[in-house]
Design a protein around this motif. Structure first.
Motif, PDB file in Angstrom:
ATOM      1  N   ALA A 124      27.921  45.203   6.156  1.00 20.98           N
ATOM      2  CA  ALA A 124      27.403  45.361   7.515  1.00 20.98           C
ATOM      3  C   ALA A 124      25.902  45.089   7.568  1.00 20.98           C
ATOM      4  O   ALA A 124      25.205  45.587   8.441  1.00 20.98           O
ATOM      5  N   ALA A 127      23.714  39.430   6.443  1.00 20.84           N
ATOM      6  CA  ALA A 127      24.660  38.323   6.244  1.00 20.84           C
ATOM      7  C   ALA A 127      25.942  38.586   7.038  1.00 20.84           C
ATOM      8  O   ALA A 127      26.513  37.673   7.654  1.00 20.84           O
ATOM      9  N   ASN A 147      32.929  48.377   5.725  1.00 21.98           N
ATOM     10  CA  ASN A 147      31.677  48.582   4.993  1.00 21.98           C
ATOM     11  C   ASN A 147      31.710  49.919   4.267  1.00 21.98           C
ATOM     12  O   ASN A 147      32.363  50.860   4.695  1.00 21.98           O
ATOM     13  N   THR A 149      29.384  52.166   3.982  1.00 12.28           N
ATOM     14  CA  THR A 149      28.892  53.228   4.867  1.00 12.28           C
ATOM     15  C   THR A 149      29.562  53.076   6.225  1.00 12.28           C
ATOM     16  O   THR A 149      29.294  52.117   6.957  1.00 12.28           O
ATOM     17  N   ALA A 205      29.418  35.434   0.008  1.00  9.82           N
ATOM     18  CA  ALA A 205      28.014  35.069   0.304  1.00  9.82           C
ATOM     19  C   ALA A 205      27.188  35.020  -0.975  1.00  9.82           C
ATOM     20  O   ALA A 205      26.399  34.107  -1.183  1.00  9.82           O
TER      21      ALA A 205
HETATM   22  N1  LIG Z   1      25.004  32.134   0.427  1.00 10.88           N
HETATM   23  C1  LIG Z   1      24.057  32.327   1.309  1.00 10.88           C
HETATM   24  O1  LIG Z   1      23.415  31.422   1.810  1.00 10.88           O
HETATM   25  C2  LIG Z   1      23.727  33.711   1.733  1.00 10.88           C
HETATM   26  C3  LIG Z   1      23.234  33.959   3.007  1.00 10.88           C
HETATM   27  C4  LIG Z   1      22.940  35.278   3.353  1.00 10.88           C
HETATM   28  C5  LIG Z   1      23.111  36.283   2.420  1.00 10.88           C
HETATM   29  N2  LIG Z   1      23.570  35.977   1.189  1.00 10.88           N
HETATM   30  C6  LIG Z   1      23.804  37.032   0.197  1.00 10.88           C
HETATM   31  O2  LIG Z   1      24.642  38.017   0.775  1.00 10.88           O
HETATM   32  C7  LIG Z   1      24.372  39.274   0.180  1.00 10.88           C
HETATM   33  C8  LIG Z   1      24.167  40.321   1.267  1.00 10.88           C
HETATM   34  O3  LIG Z   1      23.004  40.002   2.012  1.00 10.88           O
HETATM   35  P1  LIG Z   1      22.507  40.898   3.231  1.00 10.88           P
HETATM   36  O4  LIG Z   1      21.243  40.275   3.697  1.00 10.88           O
HETATM   37  O5  LIG Z   1      23.603  41.115   4.191  1.00 10.88           O
HETATM   38  O6  LIG Z   1      22.198  42.259   2.473  1.00 10.88           O
HETATM   39  P2  LIG Z   1      22.015  43.708   3.117  1.00 10.88           P
HETATM   40  O7  LIG Z   1      21.529  43.595   4.521  1.00 10.88           O
HETATM   41  O8  LIG Z   1      21.246  44.490   2.137  1.00 10.88           O
HETATM   42  O9  LIG Z   1      23.528  44.307   3.185  1.00 10.88           O
HETATM   43  C9  LIG Z   1      24.242  44.587   2.008  1.00 10.88           C
HETATM   44  C10 LIG Z   1      25.609  45.137   2.361  1.00 10.88           C
HETATM   45  O10 LIG Z   1      26.325  45.304   1.143  1.00 10.88           O
HETATM   46  C11 LIG Z   1      26.824  46.651   1.070  1.00 10.88           C
HETATM   47  N3  LIG Z   1      26.816  47.091  -0.330  1.00 10.88           N
HETATM   48  C12 LIG Z   1      25.737  47.115  -1.161  1.00 10.88           C
HETATM   49  N4  LIG Z   1      26.110  47.542  -2.380  1.00 10.88           N
HETATM   50  C13 LIG Z   1      27.436  47.799  -2.318  1.00 10.88           C
HETATM   51  C14 LIG Z   1      28.393  48.270  -3.258  1.00 10.88           C
HETATM   52  N5  LIG Z   1      28.043  48.550  -4.534  1.00 10.88           N
HETATM   53  N6  LIG Z   1      29.679  48.413  -2.854  1.00 10.88           N
HETATM   54  C15 LIG Z   1      30.044  48.129  -1.578  1.00 10.88           C
HETATM   55  N7  LIG Z   1      29.175  47.696  -0.639  1.00 10.88           N
HETATM   56  C16 LIG Z   1      27.885  47.522  -1.015  1.00 10.88           C
HETATM   57  C17 LIG Z   1      25.900  47.467   1.929  1.00 10.88           C
HETATM   58  O11 LIG Z   1      26.629  48.597   2.354  1.00 10.88           O
HETATM   59  P3  LIG Z   1      25.922  49.931   2.901  1.00 10.88           P
HETATM   60  O12 LIG Z   1      25.748  49.709   4.381  1.00 10.88           O
HETATM   61  O13 LIG Z   1      26.901  50.970   2.561  1.00 10.88           O
HETATM   62  O14 LIG Z   1      24.608  50.066   2.166  1.00 10.88           O
HETATM   63  C18 LIG Z   1      25.579  46.482   3.065  1.00 10.88           C
HETATM   64  O15 LIG Z   1      26.582  46.493   4.037  1.00 10.88           O
HETATM   65  C19 LIG Z   1      23.125  39.060  -0.696  1.00 10.88           C
HETATM   66  O16 LIG Z   1      23.547  38.883  -2.019  1.00 10.88           O
HETATM   67  C20 LIG Z   1      22.533  37.785  -0.150  1.00 10.88           C
HETATM   68  O17 LIG Z   1      21.768  37.084  -1.127  1.00 10.88           O
HETATM   69  C21 LIG Z   1      23.902  34.717   0.833  1.00 10.88           C
END
Ligand SMILES: NC(=O)c1ccc[n+]([C@@H]2O[C@H](COP(=O)([O-])OP(=O)(O)OC[C@H]3O[C@@H](n4cnc5c(N)ncnc54)[C@H](OP(=O)(O)O)[C@@H]3O)[C@@H](O)[C@H]2O)c1
Length: 432
Positions: A124, A127, A147, A149, A205
């Motif tokens: 959530a 991304a 998600n 949380t 992602a």
């Molecule tokens: N390929 C691409 O171009 C691209 C583009 C965008 C993002 N990404 C990648 O996508 C990933 C997420 O990015 P974001 O910007 O969305 O990050 P973010 O805003 O920090 O969100 C991370 C999400 O992952 C959840 N999470 C974290 N650790 C977890 C675990 N151990 N088990 C279950 N859920 C967990 C978090 O849940 P909570 O709410 O519970 O904390 C939150 O919903 C990153 O690795 C980023 O590099 C890739």
């Protein structure tokens, strides 16, 4: 030359410079692209402004801060409250979001048309929100947010007028889904292989050692490489920077080895930017040997640099500098504090690029002038130092940019703070 860059923390692992440099080369564009190291968004923006950057990509964890910190927002970014592109216009930053376009283009390229499909979004964060909006625009028939949380899942689902389900309902949601987009960071691996039905399409992602995609492939699912998302969002960011996307096929996921795979660390940058002190502080933190090139030249020749310049000229100094640099023992990878002009020599640039993570230590001209009043720098031992330093810096910026794997602010933070940040960046990238 125009400079662009990417901000986030950590950032040394980012592949954005590879993609943008590919496109700049394909278009012969006089531009370069840098990773800026900073722990906080405001610090990163400060550094970008001091360097005169024309545009930025923004990655985790700064995407929300960027939405709050931008002077204006494009419609998509305003709707998401998430910015991954900042464009500098008339001294102001305009925030936009290229992840939405990136997700849709990636799905369609991978043969998945969202219209009428049932989709599960895991996560959530920024991304996940971009994926939700992309699927809305792509007219998916059902969107389910799951998600860790629960309250965040509920909030995001409410915002997109869609459903949230508890983590415990993930297996049932997947059984009835056409698409799973996992928006979790590296290392998060909550999906059990048996939950993945063979007809599912999976887009993960995270592309750093993905854990979900191999499981999905083994279950007969179609997987779409997360690196394609990175490529497509970068293509759209390029369009936002320059008004048109790069040539088709110019940006690829065909990347050189990551910077952190290189054994040594070289501190490059103009004189007076703190390379020698930072070299010692960093070497201590990484338990590595430290070589200060200027100091080594002094030890090797028994003469001060100013004396070599005065008696034998700059060319001879550069010859000695090159000999010492290329003869450095690399078996126990050192931290190398380079002299400000070491990159004037093309062979030196190639040597450093090949063997060392090159960290450009940046301080703006007024700080440099204030720090170089001691007459030990022969090139600045003139009556009117400002225009000479300005010209030399302008000549060298393209060289530093071309070689830099990372840029570090050595003006507005102490050497100790800068060394801590740099050590964290190196360790984090090496552990990926
Ligand atoms: N390929 C691409 O171009 C691209 C583009 C965008 C993002 N990404 C990648 O996508 C990933 C997420 O990015 P974001 O910007 O969305 O990050 P973010 O805003 O920090 O969100 C991370 C999400 O992952 C959840 N999470 C974290 N650790 C977890 C675990 N151990 N088990 C279950 N859920 C967990 C978090 O849940 P909570 O709410 O519970 O904390 C939150 O919903 C990153 O690795 C980023 O590099 C890739």
């Amino acid at each position: 030359m125009q400079l662009y860059g990417v901000i986030g923390h950590p950032i040394l692992h980012s592949r954005s410079p590879d993609l943008f440099r590919q496109a700049f080369a394909a278009e012969n564009r006089p531009a370069d692209y840098l990773r800026l190291a900073a722990r906080r968004f405001d610090r990163a923006i400060d550094l970008a402004q001091s360097l005169g950057l024309a545009g930025l990509n923004v990655t985790s964890p700064f995407k929300k801060d960027a939405a709050g910190g931008a002077d204006s927002l494009a419609e998509t970014a305003a709707r998401l409250g998430v910015v991954n592109v900042l464009i500098r216009q008339n001294e102001k930053w305009r925030g936009d979001n290229s992840d939405v376009c990136g997700v849709l283009a990636t799905l369609r390229e991978g043969g998945f048309e969202p219209q009428g499909k049932r989709c599960v979004i895991l996560g959530a964060g920024g991304a996940a929100r971009a994926a939700l909006l992309a699927l809305r625009l792509g007219r998916a028939s059902r969107l389910t947010v799951i998600n860790r949380t629960w309250t965040k899942a509920q909030a995001v689902a409410g915002e997109f007028a869609t459903e949230a389900r508890a983590f415990s309902q993930l297996p049932a949601a997947l059984a009835a889904a056409d698409l799973l987009i996992s928006c979790l960071p590296p290392g998060a691996d909550p999906v059990v292989a048996e939950w993945l039905p063979a007809g599912l399409t999976v887009l993960e992602a995270n592309y750093h050692q993905p854990l979900l995609s191999p499981k999905a492939r083994a279950r007969g699912c179609r997987t779409i490489d997360g690196r394609r998302w990175l490529v497509h969002q970068a293509r759209d960011a390029y369009r936002l920077f320059f008004g048109a996307p790069p040539p088709e096929g110019a940006m690829t996921a065909d990347w050189p080895p990551p910077p952190a795979a290189k054994p040594a660390i070289a501190l490059i940058g103009f004189m007076g930017t703190g390379k020698s002190s930072l070299g010692r502080a960093l070497a201590q933190r990484l338990s590595a040997p430290c070589f200060d090139l200027d100091e080594s030249i002094g030890q090797h020749t028994g003469r001060a640099i100013a004396q070599i310049f005065a008696e034998q000229g700059e060319a001879e100094f550069r010859r000695i500098e090159k000999d010492i640099l290329h003869g450095l023992p690399l078996a126990e990878p050192p931290v190398i504090a380079c002299g400000g002009g070491v990159l004037l020599d093309e062979a030196n640039r190639r040597f450093l690029q090949q063997h060392a993570v090159c960290v450009w230590c940046w301080s703006a001209l007024p700080a440099i002038l204030a720090r170089t009043t001691d007459q030990t720098r022969p090139l600045l031992a003139v009556a009117d130092r400002e225009p000479v330093a300005r010209r030399l810096l302008a000549e060298r910026i393209p060289l530093y940019a071309a070689v830099a794997d990372l840029v570090l602010d050595t003006e507005k933070q102490s050497i100790e703070t800068a060394a801590d940040l740099l050590a964290d960046e190196i360790r984090s990238a090496r552990n990926r």
